[in-house]
Design an enzyme around this catalytic site. Structure first.
Site, PDB file in Angstrom:
ATOM      1  N   ASN A 178      33.056 -26.277  -4.460  1.00 21.32           N
ATOM      2  CA  ASN A 178      32.635 -24.935  -3.946  1.00 21.32           C
ATOM      3  C   ASN A 178      31.881 -24.251  -5.121  1.00 21.32           C
ATOM      4  O   ASN A 178      31.643 -24.820  -6.168  1.00 21.32           O
ATOM      5  CB  ASN A 178      34.033 -23.915  -3.678  1.00 21.32           C
TER       6      ASN A 178
ATOM      7  N   ASP B 161      41.065 -26.114  -0.468  1.00 21.08           N
ATOM      8  CA  ASP B 161      42.117 -25.803   0.570  1.00 21.08           C
ATOM      9  C   ASP B 161      42.577 -27.196   1.419  1.00 21.08           C
ATOM     10  O   ASP B 161      43.594 -27.431   1.755  1.00 21.08           O
ATOM     11  CB  ASP B 161      42.002 -24.815   1.598  1.00 21.08           C
TER      12      ASP B 161
ATOM     13  N   LYS C 287      31.094 -46.788  -1.198  1.00 26.25           N
ATOM     14  CA  LYS C 287      30.314 -45.709  -0.581  1.00 26.25           C
ATOM     15  C   LYS C 287      29.914 -45.930   0.728  1.00 26.25           C
ATOM     16  O   LYS C 287      29.687 -47.226   1.295  1.00 26.25           O
ATOM     17  CB  LYS C 287      28.762 -46.020  -1.669  1.00 26.25           C
TER      18      LYS C 287
ATOM     19  N   PRO D  54      48.046 -29.197  -1.946  1.00 29.24           N
ATOM     20  CA  PRO D  54      49.102 -28.534  -2.140  1.00 29.24           C
ATOM     21  C   PRO D  54      48.758 -27.122  -2.711  1.00 29.24           C
ATOM     22  O   PRO D  54      47.676 -26.898  -3.231  1.00 29.24           O
ATOM     23  CB  PRO D  54      49.764 -29.023  -3.524  1.00 29.24           C
ATOM     24  N   ASP D  55      49.188 -25.908  -2.108  1.00 26.57           N
ATOM     25  CA  ASP D  55      48.971 -24.707  -2.717  1.00 26.57           C
ATOM     26  C   ASP D  55      49.720 -24.797  -4.092  1.00 26.57           C
ATOM     27  O   ASP D  55      51.044 -24.274  -4.053  1.00 26.57           O
ATOM     28  CB  ASP D  55      49.494 -23.656  -1.850  1.00 26.57           C
ATOM     29  N   ILE D  56      48.927 -24.648  -5.438  1.00 31.75           N
ATOM     30  CA  ILE D  56      49.640 -24.677  -6.602  1.00 31.75           C
ATOM     31  C   ILE D  56      50.162 -23.390  -6.844  1.00 31.75           C
ATOM     32  O   ILE D  56      51.383 -23.040  -7.450  1.00 31.75           O
ATOM     33  CB  ILE D  56      48.486 -24.985  -7.532  1.00 31.75           C
TER      34      ILE D  56
ATOM     35  N   LYS E   4      52.486 -15.840  -0.849  1.00 29.29           N
ATOM     36  CA  LYS E   4      52.344 -16.851  -2.056  1.00 29.29           C
ATOM     37  C   LYS E   4      53.649 -16.778  -2.631  1.00 29.29           C
ATOM     38  O   LYS E   4      53.935 -17.373  -3.798  1.00 29.29           O
ATOM     39  CB  LYS E   4      51.146 -16.730  -2.873  1.00 29.29           C
TER      40      LYS E   4
HETATM   41  O1  C5P Z   1      44.982 -19.138  -0.086  1.00 28.95           O
HETATM   42  P1  C5P Z   1      43.898 -18.636  -1.097  1.00 28.95           P
HETATM   43  O2  C5P Z   1      42.937 -20.112  -1.610  1.00 28.95           O
HETATM   44  O3  C5P Z   1      42.861 -17.497  -0.764  1.00 28.95           O
HETATM   45  O4  C5P Z   1      44.413 -18.386  -2.465  1.00 28.95           O
HETATM   46  C1  C5P Z   1      43.669 -18.126  -3.710  1.00 28.95           C
HETATM   47  C2  C5P Z   1      44.699 -18.028  -4.666  1.00 28.95           C
HETATM   48  O5  C5P Z   1      45.655 -19.118  -4.749  1.00 28.95           O
HETATM   49  C3  C5P Z   1      44.148 -18.294  -6.187  1.00 28.95           C
HETATM   50  O6  C5P Z   1      44.886 -17.478  -7.125  1.00 28.95           O
HETATM   51  C4  C5P Z   1      44.112 -19.789  -6.324  1.00 28.95           C
HETATM   52  O7  C5P Z   1      43.859 -20.236  -7.546  1.00 28.95           O
HETATM   53  C5  C5P Z   1      45.331 -20.078  -5.547  1.00 28.95           C
HETATM   54  N1  C5P Z   1      45.302 -21.440  -5.048  1.00 28.95           N
HETATM   55  C6  C5P Z   1      46.023 -22.668  -5.493  1.00 28.95           C
HETATM   56  N2  C5P Z   1      46.152 -23.738  -4.899  1.00 28.95           N
HETATM   57  C7  C5P Z   1      45.548 -24.040  -3.676  1.00 28.95           C
HETATM   58  C8  C5P Z   1      44.653 -22.716  -3.307  1.00 28.95           C
HETATM   59  C9  C5P Z   1      44.958 -21.604  -3.681  1.00 28.95           C
HETATM   60  O8  C5P Z   1      46.593 -22.473  -6.681  1.00 28.95           O
HETATM   61  N3  C5P Z   1      45.634 -25.044  -3.014  1.00 28.95           N
END
Ligand code: C5P
Length: 397
Positions: A208, A276, A286, A303-305, A341
Site C-alpha cells: 500500500n 488486512d 515465480k 492477524p490484527d496486531i 479493536k
Molecule cells: O482495521 P484498520 O486497518 O482500519 O485499523 C487500523 C489500525 O489497526 C492501525 O492502527 C493499524 O496499525 C492497526 N492494524 C494492525 N494490524 C492489522 C490491521 C491494522 O495493527 N492487521
C-alpha cells in the site's frame, strides 16, 4: 520549571522574530537565564534594546566585537548554555547550519557549540517546501538537532501553508521537555510504522502507499521526550530515525512477531498500514505467464496486531493507540473502530483522494478517546506527532 537553566537564544532575521520577544518573556518567567544573540538580519525586525530589556542581559551580535571577545570569547559563549535555541530559524540559517558555515556570530556559535540545539523554523511556504530546505532539514535532524514546528497557517507574506514559526508557548514546551530530562525518560514506547509487503511469489507482492512518515515523526517526538523507542517498520520510504531500536519486517505476520518480542512497553502506537489480507499459500517460484490463463489469487486474513495487543490479558501496555485511515464518516467509523479493536485511543485521519494526506507532509486528525472526539487542526506530521506524544506523556505521568 527552568530555574537556573541557561538558554542561548539565537534570533534570526524573519518577521517571526517579534514572537521571540514573547519567547524570552516565557523563558525568563519560567526561571531560565536567556543570553540573546541577534543576527544582523534579526536586528532589522527587533531592536537590540527590546531584546536585552526583556532578557535582562547584554545582546551579542557581532563576531568582531573585540569587547565581547575580551569579556567572553565566541567559543565560550557557545558553551555556556544548557540549550541553544534558534528562533526564528530562517531558511538561510538552516542552510548555514547544515553546511557548517561560520561567517557571522550566530553561525559560528552553532558550529562551535557542544550543547544540544533546538530550532524553530520560520519561512515562506515555498522556501520551506523547497528541496534544498528539505535536504537541510534532514541533514540537521540527522545531526541530532531538535526541531519544533513550523505550524501551518496564514503567513505575513500573504500565503498559507506550513512555515509559520511555532507559537512561543509551543517552543517553551519543547525547551522544557528537553531540559527537564524528558517527560518520557525511563519509558519504553513501541511504534509500528510503514506498509507491509505480502508476497504473491518470490518477486511480487501486494503493498500500500503508506510512506511511514507519520510513524517516524512519532518516533522522533518520543525520542525528544527521552523515551526508549522500539520501532517496528515495514518497507517504508521514510528511513527509521536515528536513535530508535529499529526492527525491520516485511509482512504482517512478521510484524506481529516483532511486536510481541519487543514487549513489554509502557505505550504502543500502531501507525503501520498493515495489509488486512495476505495471499493464501504464495507460490514458491515465480508464477509464469501462459499456464492456463491469468492466475487467481486467494486471500486469507492477516492477524490484527493492534487488536491482539489491546486484548492481551497479561503484559498489555498501559496505553494502546491505533490509527484509523478513513475516507468518509471519519469520527463515527473511528469511534466504532476504537470499540471493536479494544484500544484506548484512536487517531483518525481522512485519507480520501484529494486530502493529500497519504504520503504527504501534513495530517488532519481527530483523537478519539474514552471521553469523546477531539479535532486537531491540520498541521505538519511532526507537529501532530509532538502533540500526540505530549498527550501520551501526560497519560503515563
Ligand atoms: O482495521 P484498520 O486497518 O482500519 O485499523 C487500523 C489500525 O489497526 C492501525 O492502527 C493499524 O496499525 C492497526 N492494524 C494492525 N494490524 C492489522 C490491521 C491494522 O495493527 N492487521
Amino acid at each position: 520549571m527552568l530555574t537556573g537553566k541557561r538558554i542561548l537564544l539565537i534570533i534570526g532575521g524573519g518577521i517571526a522574530a517579534y514572537k521571540s520577544l514573547e519567547l524570552i518573556r516565557g523563558l525568563t518567567r519560567a526561571g531560565a537565564l536567556v543570553t540573546p544573540v541577534l543576527t544582523r538580519a534579526g536586528s532589522e525586525f527587533v531592536t537590540p534594546l527590546s531584546v536585552s530589556a526583556l532578557a535582562g542581559e547584554k545582546v551579542y551580535s557581532d563576531l568582531w566585537d573585540l569587547t565581547d571577545e575580551a569579556e567572553m570569547g565566541h567559543i565560550q559563549l557557545s558553551r555556556v548554555a544548557d540549550l541553544v535555541v534558534v528562533a526564528p530559524a530562517t531558511a538561510d540559517l538552516m542552510a548555514k547550519m547544515a553546511a557548517g558555515l561560520a561567517d557571522d556570530l550566530a553561525s559560528t556559535l552553532l558550529l562551535a557549540t557542544d550543547t544540544p540545539v533546538l530550532i524553530a523554523p520560520a519561512m515562506n511556504v515555498r522556501m520551506w517546501q523547497h528541496p534544498a530546505t528539505r535536504r537541510n532539514l534532514s541533514a540537521l535532524t540527522g545531526d541530532g538537532i531538535a526541531v519544533v514546528g513550523p505550524a501551518v497557517g496564514d503567513m505575513a507574506c500573504g500565503e498559507h501553508g506550513p512555515g509559520r514559526m511555532a507559537e512561543p508557548a509551543d517552543i517553551l514546551a519543547a525547551v522544557t521537555a528537553r531540559l527537564s530530562g524528558g517527560a518520557l525518560s525511563g519509558r519504553h514506547l513501541l511504534i509500528t510504522s510503514g506498509p507491509t509487503h505480502e508476497p504473491i511469489d518470490p518477486v511480487r507482492y501486494i503493498a500500500n502507499r503508506s510512506s511511514g512518515a507519520q510513524g517516524a515523526a512519532i518516533a522522533r517526538a518520543a525520542l525528544a521526550l527521552g523515551a526508549r523507542v522500539s520501532f517496528v517498520t515495514g518497507p517504508a520510504a521514510v528511513a527509521a530515525p536515528d536513535g530508535v531500536e529499529a526492527i525491520r519486517v516485511e509482512t504482517a505476520q512478521q510484524m506481529l512477531e516483532a511486536v510481541t518480542a519487543a514487549l513489554p512497553a509502557d505505550a504502543a502506537i500502531f501507525a503501520a498500514a498493515v495489509a488486512d489480507w495476505r495471499v493464501a499459500g504464495p507460490s514458491g517460484s515465480k508464477i509464469k505467464k501462459g499456464q492456463g490463463g491469468s492466475p487467481v489469487l486467494e486471500f486469507t486474513e492477516n492477524p490484527d496486531i493492534l487488536a491482539h495487543v489491546a486484548g492481551m490479558a497479561e503484559g498489555r501496555p498501559l496505553l494502546v493507540v491505533g490509527f484509523a485511515a478513513e475516507t468518509d464518516d471519519v469520527t463515527a467509523n473511528a469511534t466504532a473502530k476504537r470499540a471493536r479493536k479494544g484500544c484506548d485511543w484512536i487517531l483518525a485521519n481522512d485519507v480520501s483522494p484529494g486530502s493529500g494526506i497519504m504520503g504527504g507532509a501534513e495530517n488532519a486528525v481527530t483523537l478519539i478517546t474514552g471521553d469523546g472526539a477531539e479535532d486537531w487542526p491540520r498541521a505538519g506530521k511532526d507537529a501532530v506527532a509532538a502533540r500526540l506524544v505530549a498527550r501520551i506523556a501526560e497519560a503515563l505521568a
